[in-house]
Write a protein that holds these residues in place. Structure first.
Motif, PDB file in Angstrom:
ATOM      1  N   ASP A 135       0.813  -1.180   0.000  1.00  0.00           N
ATOM      2  CA  ASP A 135       0.000   0.000   0.000  1.00  0.00           C
ATOM      3  C   ASP A 135       0.869   1.262   0.000  1.00  0.00           C
ATOM      4  OD1 ASP A 135      -2.605   0.841  -0.080  1.00  0.00           O
ATOM      5  OD2 ASP A 135      -2.645   1.166   2.081  1.00  0.00           O
ATOM      6  N   ARG A 136       1.878   1.166   0.795  1.00  0.00           N
ATOM      7  CA  ARG A 136       2.810   2.292   0.883  1.00  0.00           C
ATOM      8  C   ARG A 136       3.470   2.525  -0.470  1.00  0.00           C
ATOM      9  NH1 ARG A 136       4.332   6.757   2.931  1.00  0.00           N
ATOM     10  NH2 ARG A 136       6.502   6.998   3.343  1.00  0.00           N
ATOM     11  N   ARG A 137       3.779   1.467  -1.160  1.00  0.00           N
ATOM     12  CA  ARG A 137       4.415   1.578  -2.452  1.00  0.00           C
ATOM     13  C   ARG A 137       3.485   2.248  -3.464  1.00  0.00           C
ATOM     14  NH1 ARG A 137       6.823  -3.825  -4.733  1.00  0.00           N
ATOM     15  NH2 ARG A 137       7.641  -4.186  -2.693  1.00  0.00           N
ATOM     16  N   LYS A 138       2.220   1.929  -3.438  1.00  0.00           N
ATOM     17  CA  LYS A 138       1.246   2.524  -4.337  1.00  0.00           C
ATOM     18  C   LYS A 138       1.146   4.020  -4.087  1.00  0.00           C
ATOM     19  CE  LYS A 138      -1.909  -1.200  -5.378  1.00  0.00           C
ATOM     20  NZ  LYS A 138      -3.266  -1.665  -5.298  1.00  0.00           N
ATOM     21  N   GLN A 139       1.140   4.375  -2.824  1.00  0.00           N
ATOM     22  CA  GLN A 139       1.060   5.796  -2.483  1.00  0.00           C
ATOM     23  C   GLN A 139       2.286   6.546  -2.992  1.00  0.00           C
ATOM     24  OE1 GLN A 139       0.587   6.049   1.751  1.00  0.00           O
ATOM     25  NE2 GLN A 139      -1.573   6.575   1.539  1.00  0.00           N
ATOM     26  N   VAL A 140       3.439   5.944  -2.827  1.00  0.00           N
ATOM     27  CA  VAL A 140       4.680   6.581  -3.277  1.00  0.00           C
ATOM     28  C   VAL A 140       4.652   6.737  -4.790  1.00  0.00           C
ATOM     29  CG1 VAL A 140       7.185   6.277  -3.441  1.00  0.00           C
ATOM     30  CG2 VAL A 140       6.016   5.794  -1.307  1.00  0.00           C
ATOM     31  N   MET A 141       4.189   5.714  -5.488  1.00  0.00           N
ATOM     32  CA  MET A 141       4.143   5.782  -6.946  1.00  0.00           C
ATOM     33  C   MET A 141       3.132   6.830  -7.409  1.00  0.00           C
ATOM     34  SD  MET A 141       4.677   1.899  -8.234  1.00  0.00           S
ATOM     35  CE  MET A 141       4.534   2.285  -9.911  1.00  0.00           C
ATOM     36  N   GLN A 142       1.986   6.865  -6.743  1.00  0.00           N
ATOM     37  CA  GLN A 142       0.990   7.877  -7.094  1.00  0.00           C
ATOM     38  C   GLN A 142       1.519   9.282  -6.796  1.00  0.00           C
ATOM     39  OE1 GLN A 142      -2.580   6.854  -5.009  1.00  0.00           O
ATOM     40  NE2 GLN A 142      -3.202   5.315  -6.530  1.00  0.00           N
ATOM     41  N   GLU A 143       2.213   9.388  -5.678  1.00  0.00           N
ATOM     42  CA  GLU A 143       2.801  10.681  -5.306  1.00  0.00           C
ATOM     43  C   GLU A 143       3.828  11.118  -6.351  1.00  0.00           C
ATOM     44  OE1 GLU A 143       3.039  14.064  -3.319  1.00  0.00           O
ATOM     45  OE2 GLU A 143       1.698  12.450  -2.703  1.00  0.00           O
ATOM     46  N   GLU A 144       4.629  10.166  -6.820  1.00  0.00           N
ATOM     47  CA  GLU A 144       5.618  10.494  -7.845  1.00  0.00           C
ATOM     48  C   GLU A 144       4.946  10.875  -9.151  1.00  0.00           C
ATOM     49  OE1 GLU A 144       8.849   7.804  -8.452  1.00  0.00           O
ATOM     50  OE2 GLU A 144       9.169   7.578  -6.304  1.00  0.00           O
ATOM     51  N   LYS A 145       3.840  10.191  -9.491  1.00  0.00           N
ATOM     52  CA  LYS A 145       3.101  10.546 -10.700  1.00  0.00           C
ATOM     53  C   LYS A 145       2.547  11.961 -10.586  1.00  0.00           C
ATOM     54  CE  LYS A 145       1.614   6.011 -12.309  1.00  0.00           C
ATOM     55  NZ  LYS A 145       0.472   5.142 -12.560  1.00  0.00           N
ATOM     56  N   ARG A 146       1.964  12.259  -9.428  1.00  0.00           N
ATOM     57  CA  ARG A 146       1.421  13.605  -9.210  1.00  0.00           C
ATOM     58  C   ARG A 146       2.537  14.646  -9.284  1.00  0.00           C
ATOM     59  NH1 ARG A 146      -1.632  12.204  -3.942  1.00  0.00           N
ATOM     60  NH2 ARG A 146      -3.027  10.654  -4.776  1.00  0.00           N
ATOM     61  N   ARG A 147       3.642  14.288  -8.651  1.00  0.00           N
ATOM     62  CA  ARG A 147       4.785  15.191  -8.655  1.00  0.00           C
ATOM     63  C   ARG A 147       5.267  15.420 -10.088  1.00  0.00           C
ATOM     64  NH1 ARG A 147      10.693  14.196  -7.345  1.00  0.00           N
ATOM     65  NH2 ARG A 147      11.460  16.268  -6.866  1.00  0.00           N
ATOM     66  N   GLY A 148       5.347  14.360 -10.859  1.00  0.00           N
ATOM     67  CA  GLY A 148       5.749  14.458 -12.263  1.00  0.00           C
ATOM     68  C   GLY A 148       4.775  15.320 -13.052  1.00  0.00           C
ATOM     69  N   LYS A 149       3.468  15.102 -12.805  1.00  0.00           N
ATOM     70  CA  LYS A 149       2.464  15.911 -13.494  1.00  0.00           C
ATOM     71  C   LYS A 149       2.592  17.383 -13.107  1.00  0.00           C
ATOM     72  CE  LYS A 149      -1.100  12.418 -14.235  1.00  0.00           C
ATOM     73  NZ  LYS A 149      -2.467  12.012 -13.924  1.00  0.00           N
ATOM     74  N   ARG A 150       2.819  17.621 -11.809  1.00  0.00           N
ATOM     75  CA  ARG A 150       2.968  19.013 -11.358  1.00  0.00           C
ATOM     76  C   ARG A 150       4.173  19.669 -12.027  1.00  0.00           C
ATOM     77  NH1 ARG A 150       2.006  17.111  -5.925  1.00  0.00           N
ATOM     78  NH2 ARG A 150       4.238  17.315  -5.597  1.00  0.00           N
ATOM     79  N   LEU A 151       5.297  18.941 -12.011  1.00  0.00           N
ATOM     80  CA  LEU A 151       6.506  19.491 -12.615  1.00  0.00           C
ATOM     81  C   LEU A 151       6.326  19.687 -14.117  1.00  0.00           C
ATOM     82  CD1 LEU A 151       9.319  17.518 -10.767  1.00  0.00           C
ATOM     83  CD2 LEU A 151       8.786  19.935 -10.553  1.00  0.00           C
ATOM     84  N   PHE A 152       5.773  18.671 -14.758  1.00  0.00           N
ATOM     85  CA  PHE A 152       5.573  18.756 -16.197  1.00  0.00           C
ATOM     86  C   PHE A 152       4.556  19.843 -16.530  1.00  0.00           C
ATOM     87  CE2 PHE A 152       3.788  17.281 -20.270  1.00  0.00           C
ATOM     88  CZ  PHE A 152       4.954  17.318 -21.017  1.00  0.00           C
ATOM     89  N   GLY A 153       3.496  19.935 -15.735  1.00  0.00           N
ATOM     90  CA  GLY A 153       2.486  20.978 -15.931  1.00  0.00           C
ATOM     91  C   GLY A 153       3.076  22.362 -15.726  1.00  0.00           C
ATOM     92  N   GLY A 154       3.909  22.496 -14.696  1.00  0.00           N
ATOM     93  CA  GLY A 154       4.572  23.786 -14.458  1.00  0.00           C
ATOM     94  C   GLY A 154       5.485  24.152 -15.610  1.00  0.00           C
ATOM     95  N   LEU A 155       6.192  23.125 -16.091  1.00  0.00           N
ATOM     96  CA  LEU A 155       7.075  23.356 -17.231  1.00  0.00           C
ATOM     97  C   LEU A 155       6.269  23.755 -18.457  1.00  0.00           C
ATOM     98  CD1 LEU A 155       9.944  23.201 -18.407  1.00  0.00           C
ATOM     99  CD2 LEU A 155       9.514  20.799 -18.902  1.00  0.00           C
TER     100      LEU A 155
END
Length: 147
Positions: A1-21
């Motif tokens: 479960d923790r792994r899923k959260q980390v992966m989702q968090e990284e996806k969100r983080r990637g989207k945020r960074l990519f969206g900001g870019l």
């Protein structure tokens, strides 16, 4: 479960960074488009100003040319009047005798001798010849100015 959260968090983080870019890139493209529009407007204004300056220069040169023509016509009239007065004076002065000393004194004796009459006639002829010659020169000069 923790792994899923980390992966989702990284996806969100990637989207945020990519969206900001992406938003930064879109802003720069908007900015560059605005700059292009501004440059185009400035270029049009420069073209318009150059065209206006050329038209103004042309109008100014035409106005100056007309002014020169009017001044030349006035100058010719003035010179003709001066010449006529000069001729009148020359003929009037030719009717008198002149002393040889300087300054010259013009006089007319009560009774003139034959030699004095001849001198006066010669002076009148010379004055008429000089006037005719000067009138011809003036006509030639006036003709050059008219052309």
């Amino acid at each position: 479960d923790r792994r899923k959260q980390v992966m989702q968090e990284e996806k969100r983080r990637g989207k945020r960074l990519f969206g900001g870019l992406m938003s930064t890139l879109s802003q720069t493209s908007n900015t560059s488009q605005q700059q292009k529009r501004r440059q185009e407007i400035e270029r049009r204004q420069q073209d318009r100003m150059q065209k206006q300056m050329a038209e103004d220069d042309q109008r100014r040169s035409e106005r100056l040319e007309k002014l020169r023509a009017v001044r030349m016509a006035d100058q010719i009239v003035f010179e003709e009047q001066v010449m006529k007065k000069k001729h009148e004076k020359r003929l009037a002065m030719a009717r008198f005798l002149r002393t040889r000393a300087e300054p010259a004194i013009f006089y007319l004796p009560w009774r003139t001798t034959a030699a004095q009459k001849d001198t006066i006639e010669d002076q009148m002829q010379q004055a008429k010849i000089a006037n005719d010659k000067e009138a011809e020169q003036f006509k030639a000069r006036r003709q050059r100015h008219i052309e």
